[in-house]
Write a protein that holds these residues in place. Structure first.
Motif, PDB file in Angstrom:
ATOM      1  N   TYR A   1     -85.413   2.530  22.987  1.00 50.33           N
ATOM      2  CA  TYR A   1     -85.435   2.812  24.428  1.00 50.33           C
ATOM      3  C   TYR A   1     -86.072   4.169  24.734  1.00 50.33           C
ATOM      4  N   PRO A   2     -85.680   5.255  24.060  1.00 51.67           N
ATOM      5  CA  PRO A   2     -86.423   6.506  24.277  1.00 51.67           C
ATOM      6  C   PRO A   2     -87.893   6.375  23.918  1.00 51.67           C
ATOM      7  N   ALA A   3     -88.202   5.567  22.901  1.00 58.08           N
ATOM      8  CA  ALA A   3     -89.606   5.382  22.519  1.00 58.08           C
ATOM      9  C   ALA A   3     -90.382   4.721  23.648  1.00 58.08           C
ATOM     10  N   LEU A   4     -89.814   3.694  24.250  1.00 58.64           N
ATOM     11  CA  LEU A   4     -90.483   3.043  25.373  1.00 58.64           C
ATOM     12  C   LEU A   4     -90.626   3.990  26.559  1.00 58.64           C
ATOM     13  N   MET A   5     -89.594   4.767  26.817  1.00 59.23           N
ATOM     14  CA  MET A   5     -89.627   5.699  27.950  1.00 59.23           C
ATOM     15  C   MET A   5     -90.654   6.811  27.740  1.00 59.23           C
ATOM     16  N   SER A   6     -90.994   7.095  26.478  1.00 65.92           N
ATOM     17  CA  SER A   6     -92.000   8.131  26.208  1.00 65.92           C
ATOM     18  C   SER A   6     -93.395   7.681  26.613  1.00 65.92           C
ATOM     19  N   GLY A   7     -93.643   6.359  26.654  1.00 61.95           N
ATOM     20  CA  GLY A   7     -94.954   5.835  27.004  1.00 61.95           C
ATOM     21  C   GLY A   7     -95.975   5.894  25.891  1.00 61.95           C
ATOM     22  N   THR A   8     -95.580   6.328  24.711  1.00 59.90           N
ATOM     23  CA  THR A   8     -96.500   6.435  23.578  1.00 59.90           C
ATOM     24  C   THR A   8     -96.721   5.058  22.951  1.00 59.90           C
ATOM     25  N   PRO A   9     -97.972   4.672  22.629  1.00 59.57           N
ATOM     26  CA  PRO A   9     -98.211   3.378  21.977  1.00 59.57           C
ATOM     27  C   PRO A   9     -97.448   3.276  20.657  1.00 59.57           C
ATOM     28  N   PHE A  10     -97.096   2.062  20.280  1.00 56.81           N
ATOM     29  CA  PHE A  10     -96.275   1.894  19.083  1.00 56.81           C
ATOM     30  C   PHE A  10     -96.732   0.709  18.248  1.00 56.81           C
ATOM     31  N   VAL A  11     -96.318   0.749  16.990  1.00 50.84           N
ATOM     32  CA  VAL A  11     -96.380  -0.403  16.090  1.00 50.84           C
ATOM     33  C   VAL A  11     -94.941  -0.700  15.704  1.00 50.84           C
ATOM     34  N   SER A  12     -94.474  -1.925  15.941  1.00 43.54           N
ATOM     35  CA  SER A  12     -93.086  -2.255  15.626  1.00 43.54           C
ATOM     36  C   SER A  12     -93.007  -3.394  14.634  1.00 43.54           C
ATOM     37  N   MET A  13     -91.957  -3.339  13.800  1.00 43.01           N
ATOM     38  CA  MET A  13     -91.679  -4.363  12.793  1.00 43.01           C
ATOM     39  C   MET A  13     -90.176  -4.644  12.814  1.00 43.01           C
ATOM     40  N   PHE A  14     -89.820  -5.854  13.275  1.00 39.54           N
ATOM     41  CA  PHE A  14     -88.418  -6.247  13.327  1.00 39.54           C
ATOM     42  C   PHE A  14     -88.285  -7.710  12.930  1.00 39.54           C
ATOM     43  N   HIS A  15     -87.098  -8.064  12.508  1.00 37.05           N
ATOM     44  CA  HIS A  15     -86.802  -9.467  12.250  1.00 37.05           C
ATOM     45  C   HIS A  15     -86.977 -10.259  13.538  1.00 37.05           C
ATOM     46  N   GLN A  16     -87.454 -11.492  13.405  1.00 38.96           N
ATOM     47  CA  GLN A  16     -87.712 -12.328  14.569  1.00 38.96           C
ATOM     48  C   GLN A  16     -86.482 -12.483  15.462  1.00 38.96           C
ATOM     49  N   ALA A  17     -85.284 -12.517  14.850  1.00 43.13           N
ATOM     50  CA  ALA A  17     -84.051 -12.729  15.614  1.00 43.13           C
ATOM     51  C   ALA A  17     -83.483 -11.441  16.203  1.00 43.13           C
ATOM     52  N   SER A  18     -84.094 -10.309  15.922  1.00 40.29           N
ATOM     53  CA  SER A  18     -83.578  -9.044  16.432  1.00 40.29           C
ATOM     54  C   SER A  18     -83.845  -8.932  17.926  1.00 40.29           C
ATOM     55  N   SER A  19     -82.845  -8.466  18.666  1.00 39.04           N
ATOM     56  CA  SER A  19     -83.035  -8.241  20.098  1.00 39.04           C
ATOM     57  C   SER A  19     -84.083  -7.160  20.348  1.00 39.04           C
ATOM     58  N   ALA A  20     -84.239  -6.238  19.397  1.00 43.79           N
ATOM     59  CA  ALA A  20     -85.240  -5.183  19.544  1.00 43.79           C
ATOM     60  C   ALA A  20     -86.642  -5.779  19.642  1.00 43.79           C
ATOM     61  N   HIS A  21     -86.939  -6.779  18.823  1.00 46.23           N
ATOM     62  CA  HIS A  21     -88.270  -7.397  18.872  1.00 46.23           C
ATOM     63  C   HIS A  21     -88.489  -8.073  20.212  1.00 46.23           C
ATOM     64  N   ASP A  22     -87.490  -8.754  20.723  1.00 47.34           N
ATOM     65  CA  ASP A  22     -87.617  -9.432  22.006  1.00 47.34           C
ATOM     66  C   ASP A  22     -87.930  -8.437  23.119  1.00 47.34           C
ATOM     67  N   ILE A  23     -87.212  -7.325  23.129  1.00 43.01           N
ATOM     68  CA  ILE A  23     -87.411  -6.315  24.176  1.00 43.01           C
ATOM     69  C   ILE A  23     -88.798  -5.684  24.070  1.00 43.01           C
ATOM     70  N   LEU A  24     -89.200  -5.325  22.857  1.00 35.44           N
ATOM     71  CA  LEU A  24     -90.497  -4.677  22.665  1.00 35.44           C
ATOM     72  C   LEU A  24     -91.647  -5.621  23.017  1.00 35.44           C
TER      73      LEU A  24
ATOM     74  N   GLY B   1    -109.248   5.859  17.356  1.00 33.03           N
ATOM     75  CA  GLY B   1    -108.982   6.276  18.732  1.00 33.03           C
ATOM     76  C   GLY B   1    -109.277   5.184  19.742  1.00 33.03           C
ATOM     77  N   LYS B   2    -109.127   3.950  19.331  1.00 33.05           N
ATOM     78  CA  LYS B   2    -109.475   2.814  20.197  1.00 33.05           C
ATOM     79  C   LYS B   2    -108.260   2.017  20.673  1.00 33.05           C
ATOM     80  N   VAL B   3    -107.096   2.620  20.632  1.00 40.05           N
ATOM     81  CA  VAL B   3    -105.909   1.935  21.137  1.00 40.05           C
ATOM     82  C   VAL B   3    -105.906   2.047  22.655  1.00 40.05           C
ATOM     83  N   GLU B   4    -106.099   0.923  23.314  1.00 47.46           N
ATOM     84  CA  GLU B   4    -106.138   0.891  24.776  1.00 47.46           C
ATOM     85  C   GLU B   4    -105.081  -0.101  25.256  1.00 47.46           C
ATOM     86  N   LEU B   5    -103.922   0.429  25.579  1.00 44.53           N
ATOM     87  CA  LEU B   5    -102.804  -0.402  25.994  1.00 44.53           C
ATOM     88  C   LEU B   5    -102.215   0.155  27.280  1.00 44.53           C
ATOM     89  N   ALA B   6    -101.807  -0.736  28.146  1.00 49.38           N
ATOM     90  CA  ALA B   6    -101.072  -0.304  29.334  1.00 49.38           C
ATOM     91  C   ALA B   6     -99.710   0.222  28.892  1.00 49.38           C
TER      92      ALA B   6
END
Length: 402
Positions: free
Chosen positions: A312-335, A369-374
């Motif tokens: 949640y703090p990571a999302l609030m920071s607005g910084t682009p991310f790479v995430s790795m979670f188990h498919q059943a994790s609620s974290a993956h669903d939110i991200l 330097g080509k990460v272009e994400l909203a």
């Protein structure tokens, strides 16, 4: 949560051990985020120097009786409607039975982490960790027997608890995450760290992971490092622009020598591109790293129940991310719903290894330097802001006393 409860009709009174009784390095900037309007009652505790002679270091044990007495005095003076006890430390949860019998007040027990965990069950026999696990198996049900309501950071954690104790009323359980507070980033802008432990050097592309590194995260990080090694074999100059920072991996303020990630980097032959700082950094510095890195690494574990409050703090920071979670994790669903990053999931170890090509491509985009994400959609984490979490607890308290 405490500073937001008053806007939802509840006035919190915090009871905790006094600052001088903690053995860890304190974080005054974090303490200052709690406004003076929140009443705090600070207790004494048995000296750590004496308690450790008997193998006791836990502040929840050293201050157990002092907290109990402070609760008694607060009940007699303030006449509270609900007693809320959160762990860890877990031992104060055992006060639930005494509170119920002596005062008849409703008690809510909150588990920020599992007291009984799969990791604890794997500790070597006769070790201190194995003893703590056996104590947890014995004491957890005693505490739960007297709870009017139980909360934890996820529904899955509650489900596992309910499976251990069929007598638990599942309708009196709720998964409420820790969340994050956008106002903390305002505090960061007003008072940035002056002498940070971790410096993000100019001229490099910094991908950062901030938080505890758990053993179950090993296969995920190894897969990431294998992808990095493949990237460097194809484009060494480009890959060498990257620095992968792992900060606070030991979760101890003095954990300088406990390297958990570095051996995995050495095994993949990318240790020159990986920097591990086991020491837990102050809260505002952690936010500074989130806000000023080129990208974030949000890494779970190979267990489906894992729910990372750090997302949640990571999302609030607005910084682009790479995430790795188990498919059943609620974290993956939110991200995945939030956007603003590259979200990856798996169910089996073979599927995890199959992520290497896409992870390699993600790192190439960062290096170029080509990460272009909203930015992440704020609506997807609105329910996980500190104010929203406080509102959920306020509604729960209203229901209990109705």
């Amino acid at each position: 949560m405490a500073k937001h409860l008053s806007t939802h009709g509840w006035t919190p009174i915090i009871i905790r051990a006094g600052d001088e009784h903690y053995t860890e390095v304190l974080d005054p900037d974090l303490a200052r985020l709690v406004p003076d309007t929140v009443q705090q009652i600070k207790t004494s505790a048995f000296p750590a120097s004496i308690a450790r002679r008997f193998g006791i270091g836990d502040i929840g044990l050293r201050a157990y009786f002092q907290i109990k007495d402070a609760i008694r005095l607060a009940i007699e003076k303030e006449r509270p409607d609900v007693i809320f006890i959160t762990g860890s430390p877990f031992y104060p949860l055992l006060l639930s039975g005494w509170i119920k019998k002596k005062f008849g007040l409703p008690v809510v027990l909150d588990f920020q982490d599992p007291w009984v965990s799969a990791e604890g069950a794997l500790r070597p026999k006769l070790s201190k960790g194995a003893l703590a696990h056996q104590l947890a198996l014995t004491l957890e049900p005693i505490a739960l027997r007297h709870a009017d309501f139980v909360t934890s950071v996820s529904d899955r954690q509650n489900e596992e608890m309910a499976n251990r104790y069929p007598w638990l009323d599942r309708s009196r359980m709720a998964g409420i995450p820790i969340g994050g507070d956008p106002a903390d980033f305002e505090a960061l802008r007003a008072s940035p760290p002056q002498n940070p432990i971790v410096k993000l050097e100019a001229g490099r592309i910094h991908l950062s992971y901030v938080g505890t590194f758990l053993p179950k995260a090993g296969p995920l990080v190894s897969t990431l490092f294998e992808a990095l090694a493949q990237f460097r074999s194809e484009a060494p100059e480009l890959a060498n622009r990257l620095v992968l920072n792992f900060v606070g991996t030991s979760n101890q303020p003095n954990g300088v020598g406990t390297h958990l990630v570095s051996p995995l980097a050495q095994a993949a032959k990318v240790d020159d591109l990986v920097r591990e700082v086991p020491q837990r950094v102050p809260f505002l510095e952690a936010l500074h790293i989130l806000a000023n890195s080129n990208g974030l690494m949000l890494i779970g574990s190979d267990e489906p129940h894992y729910t990372a409050s750090k997302i949640y703090p990571a999302l609030m920071s607005g910084t682009p991310f790479v995430s790795m979670f188990h498919q059943a994790s609620s974290a993956h669903d939110i991200l995945s719903r939030a956007g603003g990053g590259f979200s990856h999931s798996f169910e089996t170890l073979d599927q995890l290894k199959a992520l290497r090509p896409i992870l390699k491509q993600n790192m190439r985009l960062f290096a170029e330097g080509k990460v272009e994400l909203a930015p992440p959609n704020p609506q997807t984490y609105q329910d996980y802001t500190a104010s929203s979490v406080a509102g959920r607890y306020a509604s729960l308290f209203d229901e209990i006393i109705a």
